[in-house]
Design an enzyme around this catalytic site. Sequence first.
Site, PDB file in Angstrom:
ATOM      1  N   PRO A  22       7.023  56.487   7.824  1.00 54.13           N
ATOM      2  CA  PRO A  22       8.286  57.059   8.276  1.00 54.13           C
ATOM      3  C   PRO A  22       8.335  58.531   7.885  1.00 54.13           C
ATOM      4  O   PRO A  22       8.110  58.867   6.718  1.00 54.13           O
ATOM      5  CB  PRO A  22       9.353  56.251   7.529  1.00 54.13           C
ATOM      6  CG  PRO A  22       8.635  55.408   6.529  1.00 54.13           C
ATOM      7  CD  PRO A  22       7.176  55.604   6.672  1.00 54.13           C
ATOM      8  N   MET A  23       8.627  59.403   8.841  1.00 57.06           N
ATOM      9  CA  MET A  23       8.697  60.840   8.553  1.00 57.06           C
ATOM     10  C   MET A  23       9.926  61.435   9.218  1.00 57.06           C
ATOM     11  O   MET A  23      10.061  61.390  10.442  1.00 57.06           O
ATOM     12  CB  MET A  23       7.417  61.540   9.032  1.00 57.06           C
ATOM     13  CG  MET A  23       6.210  61.245   8.174  1.00 57.06           C
ATOM     14  SD  MET A  23       4.675  61.943   8.832  1.00 57.06           S
ATOM     15  CE  MET A  23       4.258  60.693  10.076  1.00 57.06           C
ATOM     16  N   ALA A  24      10.804  61.984   8.400  1.00 54.38           N
ATOM     17  CA  ALA A  24      12.063  62.535   8.894  1.00 54.38           C
ATOM     18  C   ALA A  24      11.800  63.672   9.873  1.00 54.38           C
ATOM     19  O   ALA A  24      11.000  64.570   9.612  1.00 54.38           O
ATOM     20  CB  ALA A  24      12.907  63.043   7.726  1.00 54.38           C
ATOM     21  N   GLN A  81      13.331  52.548   7.714  1.00 54.29           N
ATOM     22  CA  GLN A  81      13.458  53.002   6.329  1.00 54.29           C
ATOM     23  C   GLN A  81      14.841  53.586   6.101  1.00 54.29           C
ATOM     24  O   GLN A  81      15.324  54.392   6.902  1.00 54.29           O
ATOM     25  CB  GLN A  81      12.394  54.049   6.000  1.00 54.29           C
ATOM     26  CG  GLN A  81      12.401  54.431   4.522  1.00 54.29           C
ATOM     27  CD  GLN A  81      11.396  55.509   4.193  1.00 54.29           C
ATOM     28  OE1 GLN A  81      11.615  56.676   4.490  1.00 54.29           O
ATOM     29  NE2 GLN A  81      10.294  55.126   3.558  1.00 54.29           N
ATOM     30  N   CYS A 112      11.107  60.268  -1.257  1.00 59.32           N
ATOM     31  CA  CYS A 112      11.373  61.582  -0.670  1.00 59.32           C
ATOM     32  C   CYS A 112      11.612  62.622  -1.772  1.00 59.32           C
ATOM     33  O   CYS A 112      12.466  62.437  -2.633  1.00 59.32           O
ATOM     34  CB  CYS A 112      12.584  61.525   0.246  1.00 59.32           C
ATOM     35  SG  CYS A 112      12.949  63.119   1.033  1.00 59.32           S
ATOM     36  N   ASN A 215      -1.018  55.627   0.261  1.00 59.12           N
ATOM     37  CA  ASN A 215      -0.610  56.678   1.195  1.00 59.12           C
ATOM     38  C   ASN A 215      -0.960  58.040   0.605  1.00 59.12           C
ATOM     39  O   ASN A 215      -0.743  58.276  -0.575  1.00 59.12           O
ATOM     40  CB  ASN A 215       0.894  56.566   1.455  1.00 59.12           C
ATOM     41  CG  ASN A 215       1.487  57.737   2.210  1.00 59.12           C
ATOM     42  OD1 ASN A 215       2.506  58.284   1.802  1.00 59.12           O
ATOM     43  ND2 ASN A 215       0.885  58.143   3.293  1.00 59.12           N
ATOM     44  N   GLY A 216      -1.504  58.911   1.449  1.00 57.91           N
ATOM     45  CA  GLY A 216      -1.780  60.275   1.026  1.00 57.91           C
ATOM     46  C   GLY A 216      -3.137  60.778   1.472  1.00 57.91           C
ATOM     47  O   GLY A 216      -4.168  60.187   1.143  1.00 57.91           O
ATOM     48  N   ASP A 217      -3.140  61.853   2.266  1.00 63.89           N
ATOM     49  CA  ASP A 217      -4.359  62.572   2.652  1.00 63.89           C
ATOM     50  C   ASP A 217      -5.296  61.785   3.561  1.00 63.89           C
ATOM     51  O   ASP A 217      -6.483  62.121   3.652  1.00 63.89           O
ATOM     52  CB  ASP A 217      -5.147  63.017   1.414  1.00 63.89           C
ATOM     53  CG  ASP A 217      -4.372  63.971   0.523  1.00 63.89           C
ATOM     54  OD1 ASP A 217      -3.341  64.491   0.971  1.00 63.89           O
ATOM     55  OD2 ASP A 217      -4.800  64.176  -0.632  1.00 63.89           O
ATOM     56  N   ARG A 240       1.229  62.577   7.765  1.00 62.03           N
ATOM     57  CA  ARG A 240       1.238  63.850   8.495  1.00 62.03           C
ATOM     58  C   ARG A 240       0.083  64.025   9.471  1.00 62.03           C
ATOM     59  O   ARG A 240       0.249  64.652  10.523  1.00 62.03           O
ATOM     60  CB  ARG A 240       1.240  65.018   7.489  1.00 62.03           C
ATOM     61  CG  ARG A 240       2.535  65.162   6.707  1.00 62.03           C
ATOM     62  CD  ARG A 240       2.406  66.210   5.617  1.00 62.03           C
ATOM     63  NE  ARG A 240       1.484  65.792   4.567  1.00 62.03           N
ATOM     64  CZ  ARG A 240       0.961  66.614   3.657  1.00 62.03           C
ATOM     65  NH1 ARG A 240       1.258  67.904   3.706  1.00 62.03           N
ATOM     66  NH2 ARG A 240       0.158  66.154   2.714  1.00 62.03           N
TER      67      ARG A 240
END
Length: 345
Positions: A22-24, A81, A112, A215-217, A240
């Site tokens: 989920p990304m705002a 979310q 966040c 999660n990450g990279d 991202r």
Amino acid sequence: MFPPPPLRIGDLVIDPAILQAPMAGFTNAAFREIVRGFGGAGLLATEMVNARGFVWLDENEAEHPDRLWGVAEESRPLAVQIWDNDPDTMAKVGRRLAGEYKVSVVDINFGCPVRQVTEKAHSGSYLLRDPMRMHAIISQLVVACAPTPVTAKIRLGCSPDNVNCNEIAKVVEEAGAAALTVHGRTAKDMFKGHADWDRISEIKSHLKNIPLIGNGDLDSAEKVVAAFQNYNVDGVMIARACLGRPWLFAQAAAALRGEPIPPEPTMLEQREVMLRHYQLVIGRFGEEKGTVLMRKYACCYAQGKHGARFFRSHVAKVSTSQQFHSVVDEFFPVVDNQDRATVSS
């Protein structure tokens, strides 16, 4: 075990065990439809929804948040979310999401790091310093949403000198959550440096029964494979890197199956994906608002390509469909003769 088995969140089976974060401001219904078209994502998620704002809109008989656009009608599985620091408010919204919207998963944002959420609203990663409140939020949501599973997303801690993810993991499980997702940075890190996958992996030994999602990279299919091979996780979440490459999930899923990784779409194909995305956005928000909203997506699609900076400087100023298409036609980068000839024709 490789390839990794399906991920189980409560009674929900996620296959492949690759989740879209989920990304705002980004993972709205238009983006999700683009991702779903390529395939490969086992579970998609909305933007994070402010629970208190949802309640206010509901009580004032206003339209529900734009961040819930498409949720009622689109394919499942789908996670929503939500964030806030009040257990009653969170439970009230969770009950609606599970009962009325019939979502597959209700996820809680405890990760966040943005100041507006943390310092101003005492929510998101701010709550990592208050495990008892986290427990109260999770436990009330679990009851309110049953049998829909409730999950939580956290960071390693508030800062590098205050890493408490192992303690928080125990709290999350004891409160009844069905899965835990961990971003391998602290809140203070924001998105700087590298995600610490060793720290993520260590958390697994502090969980008894629920799955751990890292999660990450993760910006390539190869990194997704390496995450499963080298770290003790049950699933991965891509964030991202997928914003300008929604086909990344399909590439990663193929790699996990041991199949050849599909090549990157040609520049012409990527351009057509972006224009399809644009049509979905303006179909919902109209030309003026939709064009403005699409600027940031267009910049993502151009990222890392020749001429991207020039393209971004122009697309950031468009306000009409004609202007948008004109900028895309003139500046969207092409890299090989076949694409260049096709675009020119």
